[in-house]
Write an enzyme that holds these catalytic residues in place. Structure first.
Site, PDB file in Angstrom:
ATOM      1  N   ASP A 205       0.830  -1.205   0.000  1.00 59.09           N
ATOM      2  CA  ASP A 205       0.000   0.000   0.000  1.00 59.09           C
ATOM      3  C   ASP A 205       0.871   1.266   0.000  1.00 59.09           C
ATOM      4  O   ASP A 205       1.888   1.320   0.705  1.00 59.09           O
ATOM      5  CB  ASP A 205      -0.849  -0.045   1.287  1.00 59.09           C
ATOM      6  CG  ASP A 205      -2.007   0.925   1.293  1.00 59.09           C
ATOM      7  OD1 ASP A 205      -2.894   0.801   0.445  1.00 59.09           O
ATOM      8  OD2 ASP A 205      -2.030   1.806   2.181  1.00 59.09           O
ATOM      9  N   GLU A 268       1.504  -0.602  -5.066  1.00 55.67           N
ATOM     10  CA  GLU A 268       0.442   0.336  -5.452  1.00 55.67           C
ATOM     11  C   GLU A 268       1.134   1.637  -5.854  1.00 55.67           C
ATOM     12  O   GLU A 268       1.113   2.617  -5.124  1.00 55.67           O
ATOM     13  CB  GLU A 268      -0.519   0.599  -4.278  1.00 55.67           C
ATOM     14  CG  GLU A 268      -1.707   1.455  -4.684  1.00 55.67           C
ATOM     15  CD  GLU A 268      -2.286   2.303  -3.561  1.00 55.67           C
ATOM     16  OE1 GLU A 268      -1.642   2.498  -2.525  1.00 55.67           O
ATOM     17  OE2 GLU A 268      -3.396   2.816  -3.750  1.00 55.67           O
TER      18      GLU A 268
HETATM   19  C1  GLC Z   1      -4.392   2.942  -0.516  1.00 53.65           C
HETATM   20  C2  GLC Z   1      -5.630   2.078  -0.498  1.00 53.65           C
HETATM   21  C3  GLC Z   1      -6.792   2.914  -0.040  1.00 53.65           C
HETATM   22  C4  GLC Z   1      -6.511   3.398   1.349  1.00 53.65           C
HETATM   23  C5  GLC Z   1      -5.190   4.144   1.408  1.00 53.65           C
HETATM   24  C6  GLC Z   1      -4.722   4.305   2.814  1.00 53.65           C
HETATM   25  O1  GLC Z   1      -4.455   3.934  -1.469  1.00 53.65           O
HETATM   26  O2  GLC Z   1      -5.837   1.521  -1.774  1.00 53.65           O
HETATM   27  O3  GLC Z   1      -8.005   2.182  -0.074  1.00 53.65           O
HETATM   28  O4  GLC Z   1      -7.538   4.240   1.786  1.00 53.65           O
HETATM   29  O5  GLC Z   1      -4.157   3.443   0.750  1.00 53.65           O
HETATM   30  O6  GLC Z   1      -4.281   3.079   3.315  1.00 53.65           O
END
Ligand code: GLC
Length: 539
Positions: A205, A268
């Site tokens: 993440d 991500e």
């Molecule tokens: C990422 C996740 C999202 C979350 C954020 C904070 O972007 O995909 O859903 O709110 O991180 O963890």
């Protein structure tokens, strides 16, 4: 399978399928999806011809950000089941030849995590500097001007110790200090816990936020701010893309590489392309697959998407696999962005581009954004920023998967109120209906994923754009050995007569998005229908 340089790993040839566990299948009648629910749907997953499932977080959490606020990285939240349920699901998936990827959230914990409870208890607690604490600004107020993605300042004042802590999401998601060796080691230990249990990798993440400016300097105003997204008001030069974060990713990769089998590290990486390619690592020692989000933000325009694909192919490190995505739990549904017809073409695009595609649950049915009444909004980003929620709130992309025409669409038992309302079109758009319709979106998805499995040109062949000279058409060749495939996609919603005679005289239709056309075509006079995509075998 080999690419001439050795054997290809499953994550280079297969498809990843993201499950948002709260919305997949409820097995215990609480209106929320859970792990036994997913286990119950193994046949469905196997029929999608996917290589791996990526599960959004299922760990103990107060659910302020629906699992992205972890209170215990090594236990399962009771909504989802138990650790034994997890082991059963893992064994079940592995029994079908499907890998399991977990979500790792290393940037922040929940404010209920024991580490944070200790850290906030006193200034001299041994875990104090596991998080990012600062004194108020000289005149009072937050230590600097940093902003939260979810609205307001990125700092919350804590009465107990008279300091502020950093959080770039909700105040209940305090950010860890990953420069602290013990914090990094604790996170690597979390990874080992799950790898020891047999998981096949992680999706990490917000990796671009893992390290912040050590001097906590103010960020400058963004002269190009659109005036809408409050977080966009500043240029995030001190909270994002700090070069030191790559050291953290390398440490994570080393852990993954220390395990037998082909485990995978996915990022991500919702970052600009020039940053994105860095996440492969200078020595290819960071993410195996840093997600490329460009298709999510691109307009539905053949020329622009072609240019984007070509640019990315050109800047990718040698032998790196692109990792395209069209949607996820934070973004509007493809079918709502582009419309239902274009969604079929977009799915063909995603599943025929070079690299590893990741598909979001429900997109295989062409699910659209749900309609969430104001009083049912759960997404903290939308709740904190009503201005933005008028445009899109993330709940809209997280509605339950409709399985059939039974009450609650087979997602939850009759009489139960699902945690988010079902999409309004569920009586028409559900798995059972689409499974019975040979031309449904689901049928198209399965045909595409089958083709990828059977045709090396699709699963790992080379990519080359083809100039059709037609406005609104994007075409490319995928080649592996003697196999040459031509993909032709209409983006304009209009019919075309194309001449691709320089490639060959004729070709065979392997698949059309309409699922009506088959047989041979004359490449000098190729008719492409409105909103149609074709996969052709050149012979
Ligand atoms: C990422 C996740 C999202 C979350 C954020 C904070 O972007 O995909 O859903 O709110 O991180 O963890």
């Amino acid at each position: 399978m080999t690419d001439g340089n050795g054997t290809l790993a499953w994550w280079q040839t297969g498809i990843i399928y993201q499950i948002y566990p709260l919305s997949f299948q409820d097995s215990d009648g609480d209106g929320r999806g859970d792990l036994p629910g997913i286990l119950h749907r193994l046949d469905y997953l196997a029929d999608l011809n996917i290589a791996a499932v990526w599960l959004s977080p299922v760990f103990a959490s107060p659910m302020r950000d629906f699992g992205y606020d972890v209170a215990d990285y090594t236990s399962i939240h009771p909504w989802f089941g138990t650790l034994s349920d997890f082991d059963r699901l893992l064994a079940g998936l592995h029994g079908r030849g499907i890998k399991l990827i977990l979500d790792l959230v290393p940037n922040h914990t929940s404010d209920q995590h024991p580490w944070f409870l200790e850290s906030r208890s006193s200034r001299d607690n041994p875990r104090r500097d596991w998080y990012l604490w600062r004194d108020p600004a000289p005149g009072g107020g937050p230590p600097n001007n940093w902003l939260s993605f979810f609205g307001g300042p990125a700092w919350t004042y804590d009465e107990t110790t008279g300091q502020y802590y950093l959080h770039q999401f909700t105040p209940e998601q305090p950010e860890l200090n990953l420069r602290h060796p013990a914090v990094l080691e604790a996170m690597l230990e979390v990874m080992r816990f799950w790898l020891d249990r047999g998981v096949d990798g992680f999706r990490v993440d917000v990796p671009w936020l893992l390290i912040k400016d050590a001097g906590f300097r103010d960020e400058p105003e963004n002269p190009a701010w659109d005036g809408i997204d409050p977080h966009g008001r500043l240029l995030h030069i001190h909270t994002a893309h700090q070069p030191e974060l790559h050291r953290i990713i390398r440490a994570m990769r080393a852990v993954v590489d220390g395990y037998p089998g082909e485990r995978v590290l996915i990022g991500e990486t919702n970052v600009p392309e020039e940053e994105l390619v860095k996440y492969y690592g200078a020595a290819r020692d960071e993410f195996h697959l840093p997600f490329n989000f460009r298709l999510i933000y691109a307009p539905w325009d053949a020329r622009k998407i072609r240019q984007m694909v070509e640019t990315y192919e050109a800047i990718l490190p040698q032998r790196a696999s692109p990792a395209w995505v069209l949607g996820n739990h934070d973004q509007p549904r493809i079918a709502s962005r582009f419309g239902p017809d274009a969604a079929r073409v977009a799915t063909m695009l995603l599943l025929t581009l070079r690299g590893t595609p990741t598909c979001y649950y429900g997109d295989e049915l062409g699910m659209e954004n749900g309609v969430i009444q104001r009083d049912r909004i759960r997404d903290p980003q939308a709740l904190n920023q009503p201005g933005i929620s008028g445009v899109f709130n993330r709940d809209e992309a997280r509605t339950p998967l409709p399985w059939d025409t039974s009450p609650n669409a087979g997602f939850a038992p009759e009489g139960v109120d699902p945690w988010l309302p079902l999409g309004e079109d569920w009586p028409m758009r559900n798995v059972a209906r689409q499974a019975a319709d040979p031309r449904s979106m689901l049928a198209l998805f399965r045909a595409l994923t089958r083709l990828r499995q059977c045709h090396p040109a699709l699963s790992h062949g080379s990519y080359e754009s083809v100039d059709t000279k037609a406005d609104g058409v994007f075409a490319y060749k995928r080649t592996a050995g003697a196999e040459r495939l031509l993909i032709v996609l209409d983006f304009a919603g209009s019919e075309h007569l194309l001449d691709s005679g320089e490639l060959a005289d004729g070709a065979e239709i392997l698949l059309s998005t309409g699922m009506r056309r088959t047989g041979r075509v004359d490449l000098r006079r190729l008719r492409l229908l409105s909103n149609e995509g074709l996969i052709l075998k050149i012979s």
